[in-house]
Each structure stands twice: as structure tokens, then as C-alpha cells.
Design an enzyme around this catalytic site. Sequence first.
Site, mmCIF file in Angstrom:
data_model
loop_
_atom_site.group_PDB
_atom_site.id
_atom_site.type_symbol
_atom_site.label_atom_id
_atom_site.label_comp_id
_atom_site.label_asym_id
_atom_site.label_seq_id
_atom_site.Cartn_x
_atom_site.Cartn_y
_atom_site.Cartn_z
ATOM 1 C CG ASP A 43 -1.684 -1.307 1.355
ATOM 2 O OD1 ASP A 43 -2.784 -1.393 0.809
ATOM 3 O OD2 ASP A 43 -1.151 -2.236 2.000
ATOM 4 C CG ASP A 84 -17.474 8.385 12.971
ATOM 5 O OD1 ASP A 84 -17.496 9.492 12.390
ATOM 6 O OD2 ASP A 84 -16.638 8.104 13.842
ATOM 7 N N PRO A 92 -12.122 2.645 -2.846
ATOM 8 C CG PRO A 92 -10.396 3.517 -4.132
ATOM 9 C CD PRO A 92 -11.732 3.861 -3.573
ATOM 10 C CG HIS A 139 -14.789 11.724 12.323
ATOM 11 N ND1 HIS A 139 -15.195 10.736 13.183
ATOM 12 C CD2 HIS A 139 -13.790 12.390 12.956
ATOM 13 C CE1 HIS A 139 -14.467 10.788 14.291
ATOM 14 N NE2 HIS A 139 -13.610 11.788 14.176
ATOM 15 C CG ASN A 153 -5.573 -2.584 -1.652
ATOM 16 O OD1 ASN A 153 -4.657 -2.030 -1.053
ATOM 17 N ND2 ASN A 153 -6.793 -2.079 -1.715
ATOM 18 C CG ASP A 275 -9.967 1.052 29.879
ATOM 19 O OD1 ASP A 275 -9.893 0.693 31.068
ATOM 20 O OD2 ASP A 275 -11.030 1.289 29.297
ATOM 21 C CB SER A 299 -11.506 10.464 16.396
ATOM 22 O OG SER A 299 -12.544 11.130 17.042
#
Length: 385
Positions: A43, A84, A92, A139, A153, A275, A299
Site C-alpha cells: 500500500d 460515526d 477502493p 470522519h 492491494n 484504559d 478518534s
Amino acid sequence: MVPIRFPSHISRKAALMRLQNDPRIIHIEPDYRVFVLDRLPDDPFVRRQWALYNLHDGIRMDVGAPEAWKITKGSRRVVLAIIDTGIDYLHPDLKANMWINQDELPGNHRDDDGNGYIDDVYGYNFNGDNGDPMDNFMHGTLVGSLAGAVTDNGVGIAGLCPHVSLMAVKGLGDTGFGYSSDLIASIYYAVDNGARVINASWGGGGYMYAMTKALEYAASHNVIFVAAAGNSHRDNDTRPFYPSSYTMDNIVSVGASDYLDRPAGFSHWGRQSVDLYAPGHNIVGAIPGGGYMFNSGTSLAAPYVAGALCLLVAIAPEIAYQDYIALLLNSIHKIPQFEKLCVSGGRLDAIALLENRNVLFKSVKAGKTFRSVLSILAGTYYTEE
């Protein structure tokens, strides 16, 4: 030469003092963990994905993705719900990993599967009350790609869990805002339609009884809820940030770290309420329309934790959510400056998580209970049969 291992609760300094006082020992030196130079996926942006592979001054500061992928790359049977702004399900780098409701016929304006939602092929849009969860903001696509983009890919980025089914549940609108009622409905939908993990990279508002019932419903169906800790540089122990600050035991609250294994300056913290940390600073991910962008925030840290949990679920699908979370928090990479900032005192380590899974099942075969195995991993050697 004889390698000597100490439980994790004994510091390096304490271990060294013990060994130096042993007259049988001539020389002491660390037994370093050495790794091969793994082939990275093809990638194009993967070498800019420091969260997956980051060698800094000879020290790895990443989640260990290449090594984790040698154990598993996940499974399309594992459903990760991204609640979201929707997901660009035609992107793709995401299209092949989208969850598909096989019992729904697209475009016929009917509720074919009888689940109460019309044309919910890729998920559902609760903000617009229709069956099209397309992301027209950015987002949700960005978040989903970090956990589950198609990997190797030749396109874009690599997701931490390359084989997964991403359920698009649009609880937020095209401006990035929404209402708690839509997000609560989104949780019920995700659980009822097979999600094993839910990612919630959003927050705001106050404590809500209705939200607690939705989270309890998720727990009753063995679903883990991964939530971003917040981006306003504050202590969640003293000022709760919801939904990450709810106290249900199926919630994993995630702060953000940077490429030098430091807490990101914007990240919330909480010695009792956050955590663990995960990479969330200067992160590249997919955006609608086939593009990519860099961004920062808790996020973006949350989906790395969600993706790691999906890897674990793929190879250990039958255990309880409490066990997944306990394994997660007992497998983190300890970092001293995180000790007073989060429950676990460290940062996500996907390879350690999967390796500890192997310790778990070897011990279970030997007749040990899961609780005693976790105690061994924690270095306490406490056994409860």
C-alpha cells in the site's frame, strides 16, 4: 549463558539488584527482543503509517502490525461497527471489506429481512432515517480505514485488521454533529445485526440513562464498545467525558499517543477512567471520494484498538468480552510516563495481545482457569481454580 525471566511487576532495577547479589553470576546483560525486517504491504502510504511500523533510534514505537499479521490478518466473519458519520462504502480501500446485509435486496424500498430497516445493505443512516450510510463528511471513513482498510492491494493505506467486515452505522450527520438518540439507536442496531466490536470515535453531552441501557444491552450480547477518550487535554477522572467515561465493563476508553511514545498534547487522560493509549497523532487514513488525509485525535487512536480486538476475536471467537478486554490490558507496552495517565499504564501492542492469546490457550489446555492465566501474565502468580 542462562536467560533469567522476572515477572512484569518487578522493575529492571530491582531485578538487577537481585542478580548482582548472587555469587554464582559472573556477568549480567539484557536479553534483547530481536526482530526480522519484515516485508511491509505494498500500500503506497504504508511507510507513512508510523502507527503500524515505527523504528526510532533502533527502538520500535508502534503497535507491532507486521508481526501480528504473521499470526492472523483477521476474518470477514468478524463484524466491526463504525458508529460515526457513515463510511464511503465505494472507496477502493474499503469496498471489499464492507459488511453486507445478505438478507436485504438493495433499492427495492422494502424491509426484506424484517429487521425494521429498509434497504440497510451496508448499515443504516439514523441521522437521516434511511438505508444509505454514505459518509459525506470524512470522519467515519477515516476512522473505519484505520481499523479495516484492505491491505496489500497496491492502494492507499493498510488497516490494522485487513480482513474484517465494516458495518457503517451513521449516527452523526454531514457536519460531524448529531444527537444522542440517533447514537443510542445505532448501538442497538449494531448489536442486533451481528457486531462483535463497536467503535465510537465521538463524545459530548452529559450522563444519559438511555445510553447506559444501550451499553448494557451491548454487554449482554458480548459486544465490546471502544470509545475515544477526548481531545481537550483534561482529566476524565475529574471531568467525565461520555460515552468513554461510562463505567460498564465492556467499554474500552482510548487516549492518543504520538510517534515518540508520548501522550499526545490534546489527549484526555484518566488514571481510573482511560484504559490505554494508542497512536493518534499525525495519522493518515482514507476519506470519501477515494482520497487520503492526515489528521490527529483520540478518534484515530480508538480504531487501532478496535482493529486489534478484531484480530483477537478472529482467532478466539468464543471467549467473553471481559476476557478480551483483560487480555488487551495485560498485553500493553508499558511506558513510564503513562503509568499515572491510564489504567494499564501503556500503549497498545497488537503482537503481544495475540501472543498472550497463545499463552492463554496453552494454559487452558493444561487445566488452568482464565483468571489464573491473566494473573500469571500480570506477574502476580495468583491462581484461583
